[in-house]
Design an enzyme around this catalytic site. Structure first.
Site, mmCIF file in Angstrom:
data_model
loop_
_atom_site.group_PDB
_atom_site.id
_atom_site.type_symbol
_atom_site.label_atom_id
_atom_site.label_comp_id
_atom_site.label_asym_id
_atom_site.label_seq_id
_atom_site.Cartn_x
_atom_site.Cartn_y
_atom_site.Cartn_z
ATOM 1 N N ARG A 177 0.860 -1.326 0.130
ATOM 2 C CA ARG A 177 -0.040 0.008 0.063
ATOM 3 C C ARG A 177 0.647 1.320 0.347
ATOM 4 O O ARG A 177 2.040 1.172 0.700
ATOM 5 C CB ARG A 177 -0.942 0.128 1.313
ATOM 6 C CG ARG A 177 -2.153 -0.849 1.201
ATOM 7 C CD ARG A 177 -3.099 -0.427 0.246
ATOM 8 N NE ARG A 177 -4.367 -1.269 0.185
ATOM 9 C CZ ARG A 177 -4.380 -2.130 -0.898
ATOM 10 N NH1 ARG A 177 -3.486 -2.399 -1.656
ATOM 11 N NH2 ARG A 177 -5.529 -3.174 -0.782
ATOM 12 N N ASP A 200 4.619 0.032 -7.051
ATOM 13 C CA ASP A 200 3.408 -0.378 -7.655
ATOM 14 C C ASP A 200 2.100 0.251 -7.015
ATOM 15 O O ASP A 200 0.970 0.216 -7.272
ATOM 16 C CB ASP A 200 3.337 -1.709 -7.711
ATOM 17 C CG ASP A 200 2.097 -2.215 -8.775
ATOM 18 O OD1 ASP A 200 2.140 -1.749 -9.896
ATOM 19 O OD2 ASP A 200 1.258 -3.028 -8.322
ATOM 20 N N GLU A 221 -2.634 7.624 -4.896
ATOM 21 C CA GLU A 221 -2.618 7.068 -6.130
ATOM 22 C C GLU A 221 -4.057 7.048 -6.762
ATOM 23 O O GLU A 221 -4.080 7.010 -7.865
ATOM 24 C CB GLU A 221 -2.044 5.457 -6.248
ATOM 25 C CG GLU A 221 -3.330 4.722 -5.406
ATOM 26 C CD GLU A 221 -2.888 3.228 -5.404
ATOM 27 O OE1 GLU A 221 -1.262 2.966 -5.065
ATOM 28 O OE2 GLU A 221 -3.512 2.228 -5.600
ATOM 29 N N HIS A 277 -0.475 0.072 -9.909
ATOM 30 C CA HIS A 277 -1.154 -1.019 -9.049
ATOM 31 C C HIS A 277 -1.535 -2.269 -9.858
ATOM 32 O O HIS A 277 -2.651 -2.658 -9.767
ATOM 33 C CB HIS A 277 -2.224 -0.362 -8.265
ATOM 34 C CG HIS A 277 -2.740 -0.713 -6.955
ATOM 35 N ND1 HIS A 277 -2.974 -0.215 -5.830
ATOM 36 C CD2 HIS A 277 -2.728 -2.225 -6.584
ATOM 37 C CE1 HIS A 277 -3.153 -0.852 -4.755
ATOM 38 N NE2 HIS A 277 -2.881 -2.104 -5.174
HETATM 39 C C1 COI Z 1 -5.576 -5.936 -3.072
HETATM 40 O O1 COI Z 1 -6.052 -6.977 -3.415
HETATM 41 O O2 COI Z 1 -5.621 -5.403 -1.952
HETATM 42 C C2 COI Z 1 -5.028 -4.903 -4.100
HETATM 43 O O3 COI Z 1 -4.304 -4.218 -3.869
HETATM 44 C C3 COI Z 1 -5.595 -5.284 -5.652
HETATM 45 C C4 COI Z 1 -6.054 -4.066 -6.205
HETATM 46 C C5 COI Z 1 -6.952 -4.475 -7.378
HETATM 47 C C6 COI Z 1 -6.513 -2.889 -5.544
#
Ligand code: COI
Length: 330
Positions: free
Chosen positions: A235, A259, A264, A296
């Site tokens: 995160r 990422d 973001e 991401h």
């Molecule tokens: C998650 O699964 O927590 C991710 O960060 C993936 C994303 C599609 C928000």
């Protein structure tokens, strides 16, 4: 029974269709809209909803869901940090996530990004594009020579450790919860300070909590080895971006693969072609050859997308029918 899935992309539709065909007793409706104060009314008449978003689901939205009698919320992602879970719990709403849609997808991506940093790929691409085919001065580093500090040894962190070991890298790890097998192998250090001192690479696989906001801040960077590499596909809030910029400027950090980024939401997964991005911190990081910023996408594989849809719908149906489910967050 009716389930409404929010935030549905075209690449998810085939998996919704397959699940729907196997569950004729349920009507699954799909909307591209994410769940927010405008779209929440679309859930009226549904028994449950499936969502995929890191945009906030605040208390007011949960209150509106309860008014519509919707008490089964199934997220298609791992992270539950964007949801006001305290409110949801008080309202008697049940929430599930998909904690293991593909730990390998994220782990593989982070390792591949680190390899690109170590091998100066971005720099060589720019040179080669300009028909500058010289080697020097961009001599690279080798992954097998690195000590990788893994923060967070959940499923994704453990998948990453397996890959790093395959490359011959040394691994140290930190987590408040210890995995029994890793514990036996003596991988854990006792503190973040110890991990910072031992590592030439630091990779973040921790969830976002109140306690780890800006875990990598000025003080943390000061404790790291000079020329450390940073990888973050967890995160964005785990890193103080300004402190990272200072550490990149001083050479304390040799490069970073990000990422996720703490601000973001208005940028990632949006088409901003030909638009000025009004975020000097993002622009600063994005312009650097030794910073790989990706929107991401570590999760974004066919395996993961299929599992996110299928498992989330299974969970939602279970909540509707029985009031409980695997992977219940609350
Ligand atoms: C998650 O699964 O927590 C991710 O960060 C993936 C994303 C599609 C928000």
């Amino acid at each position: 029974m009716k389930i409404l899935a929010y935030g549905v992309r075209d690449d998810e539709r085939p998996y919704f269709k397959t699940w729907q065909a196997a569950h004729p007793e349920v009507t699954v409706s799909l909307t591209p809209a994410i769940l927010d104060e405008h779209s929440v009314d679309e859930a009226a008449g549904c028994d449950g909803i499936s969502i995929l978003q890191t945009d906030p689901v605040g208390p007011a939205i949960f209150e509106r869901l309860v008014k519509e009698n919707v008490r089964a919320v199934s997220s298609r992602i791992v992270g539950a940090d964007a949801m006001a879970l305290d409110t949801a719990k008080k309202l008697g709403i049940k929430v599930t996530n998909v904690p293991a849609y593909s730990p390998a997808a994220i782990a593989e991506f982070t390792v591949s990004q680190l390899l690109q940093l170590l091998r100066n790929t971005r720099r060589f691409e720019a040179k080669i594009h300009a028909q500058d085919f010289r080697w020097a001065p961009d001599v690279s580093q080798e992954l097998n020579q690195q000590t990788v500090g893994v923060i967070g040894t959940g499923r994704i962190g453990r998948a990453a450790i397996k890959i790093y070991r395959g490359f011959g890298a040394k691994v140290v790890a930190y987590d408040v919860y210890h995995n029994a097998e890793l514990e036996k192998e003596g991988v854990y250090v006792d503190s973040l300070a110890e991990l910072y001192q031992a590592s030439t690479v630091i990779t973040l696989h921790a969830p976002a909590t109140k306690d780890d906001f800006h875990m990598l801040d000025q003080d943390a960077f000061a404790q790291m080895n000079d020329g450390v590499w940073i990888v973050n596909a967890g995160r964005g809030t785990l890193i103080d971006s300004q402190a990272l910029i200072t550490a990149l400027d001083s050479g304390k950090v040799a490069g970073a693969a990000l990422d996720t980024y703490e601000k973001e939401l208005p940028i990632f997964n949006h088409d901003l072609r030909n638009q000025q991005i009004d975020d000097p911190t993002f622009n600063n990081l994005f312009a650097r050859e030794n910073v790989l910023m990706t929107p991401h996408i570590a999760f974004y594989t066919n395996v993961a997308v299929k599992n996110m849809v299928t498992v989330s719908l299974d969970h939602n149906l279970s909540l509707i029918q029985t009031g409980v489910s695997e992977d219940q967050v609350i």
